[in-house]
Design an enzyme around this catalytic site. Structure first.
Site, mmCIF file in Angstrom:
data_model
loop_
_atom_site.group_PDB
_atom_site.id
_atom_site.type_symbol
_atom_site.label_atom_id
_atom_site.label_comp_id
_atom_site.label_asym_id
_atom_site.label_seq_id
_atom_site.Cartn_x
_atom_site.Cartn_y
_atom_site.Cartn_z
ATOM 1 N N GLU A 91 -1.353 -9.406 -0.034
ATOM 2 C CA GLU A 91 -2.759 -9.688 0.276
ATOM 3 C C GLU A 91 -3.604 -9.827 -0.991
ATOM 4 O O GLU A 91 -4.498 -10.683 -1.050
ATOM 5 C CB GLU A 91 -3.317 -8.587 1.179
ATOM 6 C CG GLU A 91 -2.751 -8.668 2.588
ATOM 7 C CD GLU A 91 -3.196 -7.517 3.463
ATOM 8 O OE1 GLU A 91 -3.956 -7.770 4.426
ATOM 9 O OE2 GLU A 91 -2.809 -6.370 3.199
ATOM 10 N N GLY A 144 0.095 -5.083 1.278
ATOM 11 C CA GLY A 144 -1.137 -5.147 0.512
ATOM 12 C C GLY A 144 -0.995 -5.870 -0.802
ATOM 13 O O GLY A 144 -1.948 -6.467 -1.297
ATOM 14 N N GLU A 160 3.883 -5.661 7.380
ATOM 15 C CA GLU A 160 3.251 -4.512 8.028
ATOM 16 C C GLU A 160 3.737 -4.279 9.451
ATOM 17 O O GLU A 160 3.717 -3.144 9.938
ATOM 18 C CB GLU A 160 1.724 -4.694 8.038
ATOM 19 C CG GLU A 160 1.058 -4.612 6.674
ATOM 20 C CD GLU A 160 0.942 -5.966 5.989
ATOM 21 O OE1 GLU A 160 0.170 -6.048 5.024
ATOM 22 O OE2 GLU A 160 1.625 -6.922 6.415
ATOM 23 N N ALA A 188 0.845 -1.188 0.000
ATOM 24 C CA ALA A 188 0.000 0.000 0.000
ATOM 25 C C ALA A 188 0.887 1.248 0.000
ATOM 26 O O ALA A 188 2.096 1.184 0.217
ATOM 27 C CB ALA A 188 -0.915 -0.010 1.222
#
Length: 259
Positions: A115, A112, A135, A67
């Site tokens: 993910e 992300g 993260e 992200a």
């Protein structure tokens, strides 16, 4: 439809769509605009009736590096909640896409990005790829489904090691622990993705969709409910062209011609 940060290519001959995050200078990091564009592109690919979808990243360095940290750094709790909901919505739409999805992991897949790969049905990694739920070193946890999908994929112990330690693992280790299903030499990677996506797209579309729904239901409720769904999916395919053609072709010892 066109977007600034992604591309969607639909091959009309093979019915394979390739959705590429196209921010190579930023290692394909996911901004709000990029996530919203992915959401739009998934809807467009579904409307086009594609039979397989590949999720990829542009450039040689990253699948999706994660992200957008520069966006996240000053978020308030309500703003973070909205960002999490957007990421979840995109991941859920990948997971529920009505055709098989393949994550083509070439380069970094962190946070992300990892993910989104976990939300795909199949994950193929180039030999040089590096993956991780990193993260924890940013003072946060996976927020787009990683805690749930990773644990279901590799088991609690491995998932906790990856999340607690923020480990970055190479493609070989990712395959060993079950994060990816296949590792391919870098030079053969693009050809293998094309081959796999084409093979998936050539399968009977209704049966593939039913199989995906039934397999995904394993994680959504009780085994009894999942078994009931499987029975309905299985029996509901009888009488379709593809079921009749597939079985007749088997009996006649020829290749089937699916719709």
């Amino acid at each position: 439809m066109t977007w600034d940060t992604i591309t969607l290519d639909v091959d009309a001959e093979s019915d394979v769509a390739t959705l590429t995050v196209d921010r190579p200078e930023q290692l394909n990091a996911l901004t709000v605009d990029t996530l919203e564009a992915i959401e739009d592109a998934l809807a467009e690919a579904e409307a086009a009736g594609v039979r397989a979808l590949v999720l990829a990243g542009a450039g040689d360095d990253a699948f999706v590096a994660g992200a957008d940290i520069s966006y996240m750094v000053e978020l308030s709790t309500p703003e973070a909640q909205a960002y999490a909901e957007l990421g979840h919505r995109v991941a859920d739409k990948i997971e529920s896409f009505p055709a098989p999805t393949v994550a083509a992991i070439d380069g970094y897949a962190f946070g992300g990005g990892c993910e989104l790969a976990l939300a795909c049905d199949l994950r193929v990694a180039a030999e040089s790829a590096v993956l991780g739920q990193t993260e924890i070193d940013l003072g946060i946890v996976p927020g787009w489904g990683g805690t749930q999908r990773l644990s279901r994929l590799v088991g609690d112990e491995t998932a906790k090691r990856l999340v607690f330690l923020g480990e970055r693992i190479d493609a070989a280790e990712a395959a060993e622990v079950g994060v990816v299903g296949e590792v391919v030499d870098d030079d053969a990677f693009d050809d293998r993705i094309d081959e796999l996506a084409g093979e998936l797209a050539a399968k009977p579309a209704f049966a593939m969709r039913a199989a995906k729904e039934a397999l995904n239901a394993v994680h959504d409720g009780t085994q009894r409910g999942g078994l009931a769904l499987e029975r309905r999916a299985w029996s509901g395919l009888f009488g379709t062209h593809d079921q009749r053609e597939g079985m007749r072709a088997f009996l006649e010892k020829r290749e089937p011609e699916f719709e």
